[in-house]
Design a protein around this motif. Structure first.
Motif, PDB file in Angstrom:
ATOM      1  N   ASP A 109       0.837  -1.201   0.000  1.00 19.17           N
ATOM      2  CA  ASP A 109       0.000   0.000   0.000  1.00 19.17           C
ATOM      3  C   ASP A 109       0.869   1.246   0.000  1.00 19.17           C
ATOM      4  OD1 ASP A 109      -2.357  -1.420   0.008  1.00 19.17           O
ATOM      5  OD2 ASP A 109      -2.439  -1.511   2.188  1.00 19.17           O
ATOM      6  N   PRO A 110       0.432   2.297  -0.695  1.00 20.73           N
ATOM      7  CA  PRO A 110       1.202   3.542  -0.734  1.00 20.73           C
ATOM      8  C   PRO A 110       1.083   4.286   0.594  1.00 20.73           C
ATOM      9  CG  PRO A 110      -0.875   3.845  -1.841  1.00 20.73           C
ATOM     10  CD  PRO A 110      -0.788   2.391  -1.483  1.00 20.73           C
ATOM     11  N   PRO A 111       2.035   5.174   0.878  1.00 17.19           N
ATOM     12  CA  PRO A 111       1.898   6.000   2.082  1.00 17.19           C
ATOM     13  C   PRO A 111       0.712   6.955   1.906  1.00 17.19           C
ATOM     14  CG  PRO A 111       3.787   6.692   0.775  1.00 17.19           C
ATOM     15  CD  PRO A 111       3.255   5.446   0.141  1.00 17.19           C
ATOM     16  N   LEU A 112      -0.072   7.088   2.948  1.00 18.21           N
ATOM     17  CA  LEU A 112      -1.273   7.916   2.890  1.00 18.21           C
ATOM     18  C   LEU A 112      -1.097   9.167   3.744  1.00 18.21           C
ATOM     19  CD1 LEU A 112      -3.927   5.106   3.382  1.00 18.21           C
ATOM     20  CD2 LEU A 112      -3.276   6.175   1.238  1.00 18.21           C
ATOM     21  N   THR A 113      -1.713  10.250   3.301  1.00 22.86           N
ATOM     22  CA  THR A 113      -1.727  11.463   4.101  1.00 22.86           C
ATOM     23  C   THR A 113      -2.793  11.305   5.187  1.00 22.86           C
ATOM     24  OG1 THR A 113      -3.385  12.531   2.721  1.00 22.86           O
ATOM     25  CG2 THR A 113      -1.077  12.857   2.101  1.00 22.86           C
ATOM     26  N   ALA A 114      -2.786  12.199   6.162  1.00 25.37           N
ATOM     27  CA  ALA A 114      -3.776  12.146   7.233  1.00 25.37           C
ATOM     28  C   ALA A 114      -5.185  12.314   6.668  1.00 25.37           C
ATOM     29  CB  ALA A 114      -3.483  13.220   8.265  1.00 25.37           C
ATOM     30  N   ARG A 115      -5.326  13.182   5.686  1.00 32.02           N
ATOM     31  CA  ARG A 115      -6.643  13.390   5.076  1.00 32.02           C
ATOM     32  C   ARG A 115      -7.127  12.123   4.374  1.00 32.02           C
ATOM     33  NH1 ARG A 115      -9.528  17.827   1.712  1.00 32.02           N
ATOM     34  NH2 ARG A 115     -10.823  16.485   0.466  1.00 32.02           N
ATOM     35  N   GLU A 116      -6.234  11.453   3.654  1.00 32.81           N
ATOM     36  CA  GLU A 116      -6.616  10.221   2.962  1.00 32.81           C
ATOM     37  C   GLU A 116      -7.000   9.132   3.957  1.00 32.81           C
ATOM     38  OE1 GLU A 116      -3.886  10.752  -1.054  1.00 32.81           O
ATOM     39  OE2 GLU A 116      -3.044   9.769   0.712  1.00 32.81           O
TER      40      GLU A 116
ATOM     41  N   ARG B  24     -10.432   9.971   5.291  1.00 35.70           N
ATOM     42  CA  ARG B  24     -11.459   9.772   4.263  1.00 35.70           C
ATOM     43  C   ARG B  24     -11.735   8.283   4.054  1.00 35.70           C
ATOM     44  NH1 ARG B  24     -15.864  11.820   2.421  1.00 35.70           N
ATOM     45  NH2 ARG B  24     -16.183  11.436   0.237  1.00 35.70           N
ATOM     46  N   LEU B  25     -10.657   7.458   4.027  1.00 41.03           N
ATOM     47  CA  LEU B  25     -10.846   6.019   3.858  1.00 41.03           C
ATOM     48  C   LEU B  25     -11.565   5.412   5.060  1.00 41.03           C
ATOM     49  CD1 LEU B  25      -7.443   4.989   2.243  1.00 41.03           C
ATOM     50  CD2 LEU B  25      -9.659   5.242   1.126  1.00 41.03           C
ATOM     51  N   ALA B  26     -11.265   5.885   6.252  1.00 38.39           N
ATOM     52  CA  ALA B  26     -11.957   5.389   7.452  1.00 38.39           C
ATOM     53  C   ALA B  26     -13.439   5.738   7.376  1.00 38.39           C
ATOM     54  CB  ALA B  26     -11.322   5.975   8.702  1.00 38.39           C
TER      55      ALA B  26
ATOM     56  N   GLY C  69     -15.079   3.560   4.791  1.00 41.56           N
ATOM     57  CA  GLY C  69     -15.196   2.203   5.319  1.00 41.56           C
ATOM     58  C   GLY C  69     -16.374   2.076   6.275  1.00 41.56           C
ATOM     59  N   ALA C  70     -16.555   3.072   7.120  1.00 42.55           N
ATOM     60  CA  ALA C  70     -17.689   3.056   8.050  1.00 42.55           C
ATOM     61  C   ALA C  70     -19.017   3.129   7.297  1.00 42.55           C
ATOM     62  CB  ALA C  70     -17.568   4.219   9.025  1.00 42.55           C
ATOM     63  N   ARG C  71     -19.063   3.949   6.265  1.00 44.19           N
ATOM     64  CA  ARG C  71     -20.295   4.059   5.470  1.00 44.19           C
ATOM     65  C   ARG C  71     -20.599   2.754   4.739  1.00 44.19           C
ATOM     66  NH1 ARG C  71     -20.311   9.030   1.708  1.00 44.19           N
ATOM     67  NH2 ARG C  71     -22.414   8.266   1.347  1.00 44.19           N
ATOM     68  N   MET C  72     -19.538   2.077   4.242  1.00 44.32           N
ATOM     69  CA  MET C  72     -19.751   0.797   3.568  1.00 44.32           C
ATOM     70  C   MET C  72     -20.264  -0.250   4.556  1.00 44.32           C
ATOM     71  SD  MET C  72     -16.805   0.321   0.674  1.00 44.32           S
ATOM     72  CE  MET C  72     -15.397   1.033   1.483  1.00 44.32           C
ATOM     73  N   CYS C  73     -19.723  -0.251   5.781  1.00 45.48           N
ATOM     74  CA  CYS C  73     -20.196  -1.188   6.805  1.00 45.48           C
ATOM     75  C   CYS C  73     -21.666  -0.936   7.126  1.00 45.48           C
ATOM     76  CB  CYS C  73     -19.359  -1.062   8.073  1.00 45.48           C
ATOM     77  SG  CYS C  73     -17.704  -1.731   7.900  1.00 45.48           S
ATOM     78  N   LYS C  74     -22.034   0.323   7.234  1.00 49.59           N
ATOM     79  CA  LYS C  74     -23.415   0.670   7.529  1.00 49.59           C
ATOM     80  C   LYS C  74     -24.350   0.193   6.413  1.00 49.59           C
ATOM     81  CE  LYS C  74     -26.269   4.670   8.661  1.00 49.59           C
ATOM     82  NZ  LYS C  74     -26.300   6.121   8.795  1.00 49.59           N
ATOM     83  N   ARG C  75     -23.912   0.349   5.181  1.00 47.51           N
ATOM     84  CA  ARG C  75     -24.737  -0.115   4.063  1.00 47.51           C
ATOM     85  C   ARG C  75     -24.807  -1.635   4.024  1.00 47.51           C
ATOM     86  NH1 ARG C  75     -23.881   3.958  -1.089  1.00 47.51           N
ATOM     87  NH2 ARG C  75     -24.444   5.834   0.049  1.00 47.51           N
TER      88      ARG C  75
ATOM     89  N   GLU D 121     -15.021   5.246  -4.981  1.00 49.54           N
ATOM     90  CA  GLU D 121     -14.346   6.393  -4.375  1.00 49.54           C
ATOM     91  C   GLU D 121     -13.155   5.938  -3.530  1.00 49.54           C
ATOM     92  OE1 GLU D 121     -15.346  10.355  -1.717  1.00 49.54           O
ATOM     93  OE2 GLU D 121     -16.979   9.099  -2.434  1.00 49.54           O
ATOM     94  N   PHE D 122     -13.312   4.836  -2.813  1.00 52.66           N
ATOM     95  CA  PHE D 122     -12.226   4.254  -2.021  1.00 52.66           C
ATOM     96  C   PHE D 122     -11.040   3.928  -2.934  1.00 52.66           C
ATOM     97  CE2 PHE D 122     -10.095   1.092   0.573  1.00 52.66           C
ATOM     98  CZ  PHE D 122     -10.347   1.487   1.881  1.00 52.66           C
TER      99      PHE D 122
END
Length: 59
Positions: free
Chosen positions: A4-11, A14-16, A19-25, A40-41
């Motif tokens: 996996d590439p290094p991610l910024t704090a914003r990324e 956003r991914l978290a 991920g939470a929205r996908m779990c809810k769905r 989008e992920f």
């Protein structure tokens, strides 16, 4: 999957969130569409990979 590439704090945030929205769905049932969130992920990860490749290139 490759490393996996290094991610910024914003990324990471956003991914978290996505991920939470996908779990809810997923809890809502199998008939609920998650494809837009998954796309989008993937776009966020692709952008991070491109940024990592550009940073690794000698200038």
């Amino acid at each position: 999957m490759a490393q996996d590439p290094p991610l910024t704090a914003r990324e990471k945030a956003r991914l978290a969130w996505l991920g939470a929205r996908m779990c809810k769905r997923e809890l809502a049932g199998p008939e609920v569409d998650r494809s837009a969130l998954e796309a989008e992920f993937d776009r966020i990860l692709d952008g991070a990979r491109r940024r990592a490749e550009q940073a690794a290139r000698p200038q």
